[in-house]
Scaffold this motif. Structure first.
Motif, PDB file in Angstrom:
ATOM      1  N   ALA A  32      21.233  51.381  40.697  1.00  0.00           N
ATOM      2  CA  ALA A  32      20.383  50.201  40.785  1.00  0.00           C
ATOM      3  C   ALA A  32      20.811  49.364  41.980  1.00  0.00           C
ATOM      4  O   ALA A  32      21.938  49.464  42.466  1.00  0.00           O
ATOM      5  CB  ALA A  32      20.473  49.382  39.500  1.00  0.00           C
ATOM      6  N   GLY A  33      19.901  48.541  42.442  1.00  0.00           N
ATOM      7  CA  GLY A  33      20.186  47.630  43.548  1.00  0.00           C
ATOM      8  C   GLY A  33      19.282  46.417  43.448  1.00  0.00           C
ATOM      9  O   GLY A  33      18.659  46.165  42.415  1.00  0.00           O
ATOM     10  N   LEU A  62      21.371  46.797  48.737  1.00  0.00           N
ATOM     11  CA  LEU A  62      20.668  45.537  48.944  1.00  0.00           C
ATOM     12  C   LEU A  62      19.626  45.731  50.039  1.00  0.00           C
ATOM     13  O   LEU A  62      19.946  46.139  51.154  1.00  0.00           O
ATOM     14  CB  LEU A  62      21.636  44.427  49.349  1.00  0.00           C
ATOM     15  CG  LEU A  62      20.986  43.049  49.552  1.00  0.00           C
ATOM     16  CD1 LEU A  62      20.507  42.486  48.215  1.00  0.00           C
ATOM     17  CD2 LEU A  62      21.943  42.076  50.218  1.00  0.00           C
ATOM     18  N   ARG A  63      18.384  45.430  49.712  1.00  0.00           N
ATOM     19  CA  ARG A  63      17.281  45.557  50.672  1.00  0.00           C
ATOM     20  C   ARG A  63      17.105  44.238  51.403  1.00  0.00           C
ATOM     21  O   ARG A  63      16.915  43.181  50.785  1.00  0.00           O
ATOM     22  CB  ARG A  63      16.013  45.961  49.922  1.00  0.00           C
ATOM     23  CG  ARG A  63      14.799  46.169  50.804  1.00  0.00           C
ATOM     24  CD  ARG A  63      13.692  46.821  49.967  1.00  0.00           C
ATOM     25  NE  ARG A  63      12.448  46.932  50.705  1.00  0.00           N
ATOM     26  CZ  ARG A  63      11.351  46.205  50.457  1.00  0.00           C
ATOM     27  NH1 ARG A  63      11.358  45.318  49.471  1.00  0.00           N
ATOM     28  NH2 ARG A  63      10.254  46.381  51.166  1.00  0.00           N
ATOM     29  N   VAL A 280      11.962  53.345  42.657  1.00  0.00           N
ATOM     30  CA  VAL A 280      11.231  52.109  42.423  1.00  0.00           C
ATOM     31  C   VAL A 280      11.945  51.028  43.228  1.00  0.00           C
ATOM     32  O   VAL A 280      12.993  50.526  42.834  1.00  0.00           O
ATOM     33  CB  VAL A 280      11.165  51.746  40.928  1.00  0.00           C
ATOM     34  CG1 VAL A 280      10.433  50.413  40.731  1.00  0.00           C
ATOM     35  CG2 VAL A 280      10.452  52.846  40.151  1.00  0.00           C
ATOM     36  N   GLU A 281      11.352  50.700  44.363  1.00  0.00           N
ATOM     37  CA  GLU A 281      12.022  49.824  45.332  1.00  0.00           C
ATOM     38  C   GLU A 281      11.799  48.346  45.029  1.00  0.00           C
ATOM     39  O   GLU A 281      12.579  47.491  45.465  1.00  0.00           O
ATOM     40  CB  GLU A 281      11.510  50.158  46.732  1.00  0.00           C
ATOM     41  CG  GLU A 281      12.250  49.454  47.843  1.00  0.00           C
ATOM     42  CD  GLU A 281      11.645  49.750  49.189  1.00  0.00           C
ATOM     43  OE1 GLU A 281      12.340  50.356  50.022  1.00  0.00           O
ATOM     44  OE2 GLU A 281      10.460  49.395  49.421  1.00  0.00           O
ATOM     45  N   GLU A 282      10.728  48.029  44.329  1.00  0.00           N
ATOM     46  CA  GLU A 282      10.473  46.649  43.899  1.00  0.00           C
ATOM     47  C   GLU A 282       9.889  46.648  42.504  1.00  0.00           C
ATOM     48  O   GLU A 282       8.918  47.345  42.216  1.00  0.00           O
ATOM     49  CB  GLU A 282       9.471  45.937  44.826  1.00  0.00           C
ATOM     50  CG  GLU A 282      10.074  45.244  46.007  1.00  0.00           C
ATOM     51  CD  GLU A 282       9.074  44.292  46.674  1.00  0.00           C
ATOM     52  OE1 GLU A 282       8.214  43.717  45.953  1.00  0.00           O
ATOM     53  OE2 GLU A 282       9.149  44.130  47.897  1.00  0.00           O
ATOM     54  N   TRP A 324      16.346  52.181  40.963  1.00  0.00           N
ATOM     55  CA  TRP A 324      15.492  51.013  41.146  1.00  0.00           C
ATOM     56  C   TRP A 324      16.231  49.863  41.835  1.00  0.00           C
ATOM     57  O   TRP A 324      17.448  49.735  41.738  1.00  0.00           O
ATOM     58  CB  TRP A 324      14.913  50.530  39.817  1.00  0.00           C
ATOM     59  CG  TRP A 324      15.897  50.364  38.678  1.00  0.00           C
ATOM     60  CD1 TRP A 324      16.189  51.275  37.711  1.00  0.00           C
ATOM     61  CD2 TRP A 324      16.712  49.209  38.388  1.00  0.00           C
ATOM     62  NE1 TRP A 324      17.121  50.768  36.826  1.00  0.00           N
ATOM     63  CE2 TRP A 324      17.452  49.503  37.216  1.00  0.00           C
ATOM     64  CE3 TRP A 324      16.873  47.956  38.980  1.00  0.00           C
ATOM     65  CZ2 TRP A 324      18.353  48.581  36.652  1.00  0.00           C
ATOM     66  CZ3 TRP A 324      17.767  47.049  38.432  1.00  0.00           C
ATOM     67  CH2 TRP A 324      18.491  47.369  37.275  1.00  0.00           C
ATOM     68  N   LEU A 325      15.444  49.041  42.532  1.00  0.00           N
ATOM     69  CA  LEU A 325      15.930  47.803  43.138  1.00  0.00           C
ATOM     70  C   LEU A 325      15.150  46.641  42.524  1.00  0.00           C
ATOM     71  O   LEU A 325      13.922  46.647  42.536  1.00  0.00           O
ATOM     72  CB  LEU A 325      15.722  47.790  44.654  1.00  0.00           C
ATOM     73  CG  LEU A 325      16.248  48.968  45.480  1.00  0.00           C
ATOM     74  CD1 LEU A 325      16.065  48.682  46.975  1.00  0.00           C
ATOM     75  CD2 LEU A 325      17.699  49.275  45.175  1.00  0.00           C
TER      76      LEU A 325
END
Length: 377
Positions: A32-33, A62-63, A280-282, A324-325
């Motif tokens: 996760a992030g 962290l994006r 799942v980036e957002e 996911w993030l």
């Protein structure tokens, strides 16, 4: 005839066993992030709070974005910085770029590495076009994606970023696999133009990925991602799945139906068949009692209900085999402004932060459909 059929059956079973074995071997634990789009503007104390909090939760990525920031965001006091191209698209003219944001992230990525965190670097955003930034002023939200001159100028921007020489590590960003998880050309490219526009201009995404991959090479240890779209089906386009230069298709989803395991699994199968990875980036859990994907204002949702949403939806993503993030964690109190999915680390959102920590640790123990382990610290 019977012997021949039996032999084929045995062969088929062996082949299936080998395929299954290969799939198991490719699987690894998930992760996760989070995102913090204005991370380049954090003062050192907030940066330390953020990274310590991420480490405590096991958040690995962290994006961050490169859009300039002139004032505080989400209650976070910021050290302002300009756009990378403050006045006009620079077209590769080194004297035209303002590298302040890149130099700020030089320091940030070194600090992040010491806490076991890598950066996913979003090199532009659709949001910036609407501000408008240099590209928005010159080309608008539509021509930016169809004008050849605009694409040439934007590719020069991507190359400038990738070849930025880190101020203390003395290497270009494209060689910093210990600090950078992935690069993506743009956050939510084209979303304001509608789904039909996204479908009609899929090649834009692949062409920009080709520019990035052309600088990175095939063995950089850094991924190339898409930057997501508005929802699940829009985020996973056939042209993205068939694009050689793309490694990861990024899903952005806030509708609760899109976060269901049953909704995500067919896309996992599509990505596996195409030889791509998926994440799942957002996603986020609305602070208000309104619909989760339409969260401008409302009454505060009961804290236990929101915490339950965070744990439940994260578990559904885990069960689909996807990392996911979360959008997004803050090193300060959340002012609970419009479209509030944020979670504060400072104690003011204690229940939600505890739930997210629990969810992130569960993700680290979940089996992923894709093996990202080589790209994490």
């Amino acid at each position: 005839m019977f012997a021949s059929t039996a032999s084929k059956s045995v062969f088929g079973l062996c082949a299936f066993a080998l395929l299954l074995s290969a799939q198991v071997a490719q699987a690894g634990n998930s992760f996760a992030g989070s995102s913090l789009y204005y991370a380049a503007g954090l003062y050192e104390d907030d940066r330390t709070t953020l990274l310590k909090g991420m480490q405590s939760a096991g958040l690995k990525v962290l994006r961050v974005w490169l859009d300039g920031q002139s004032s505080s965001q989400k209650g976070t006091k910021l050290n302002p910085f300009n756009e990378l191209e403050p006045k006009t698209p620079c077209n590769g003219d080194a004297s035209c770029y303002d590298d302040t944001v890149l130099e700020r992230l030089d320091d940030f990525m070194v600090a992040a590495n010491s806490y076991g965190v890598k950066l996913l670097i979003t090199m532009h955003s659709f949001n910036a076009l609407g501000n408008p930034d240099a590209y928005g002023k010159k080309y608008g939200k539509g021509d930016f994606y169809s004008n050849n001159e605009a694409q040439t100028a934007f590719d020069a921007r991507l190359e400038h970023i990738l070849n930025h020489n880190h101020t203390s590590l003395s290497k270009p960003w494209k060689e910093l696999k210990d600090y950078v998880f992935a690069f993506e050309a743009e956050n939510e490219a084209m979303i304001g133009n509608g789904e039909s526009f996204v479908k009609a201009h899929q090649q834009w995404q692949c062409d920009r990925a080709g520019t990035i991959k052309g600088q990175l090479g095939n063995d950089s240890g850094i991924l190339v991602t898409t930057g997501g779209e508005s929802w699940l089906s829009e985020s996973v386009q056939p042209g993205f799945l068939s694009c050689d230069a793309l490694d990861v298709i990024s899903i952005h989803a806030y509708g609760t139906g899109d976060l269901a395991t049953s909704a995500l699994k067919p896309y996992v199968a599509q990505a596996q068949a195409a030889g791509k990875m998926l994440m799942v980036e957002e996603w986020g859990a609305c602070y208000f009692d309104t619909s989760n994907n339409d969260c401008p204002k409302g009454d505060a949702l009961d804290a236990d209900t929101r915490s339950g949403n965070i744990i439940n939806w994260a578990e559904q993503i885990d069960n689909a085999g996807l990392p996911w993030l979360y959008w997004q964690v803050l090193p300060n109190a959340d002012p609970h402004g419009d479209y509030d999915y944020e979670i504060a680390m400072d104690g003011s959102d204690a229940a939600a932060w505890s739930a997210l920590q629990q969810a992130a640790k569960s993700a680290a123990n979940a089996t992923a459909a894709f093996d990202f382990s080589a790209y994490l610290l």
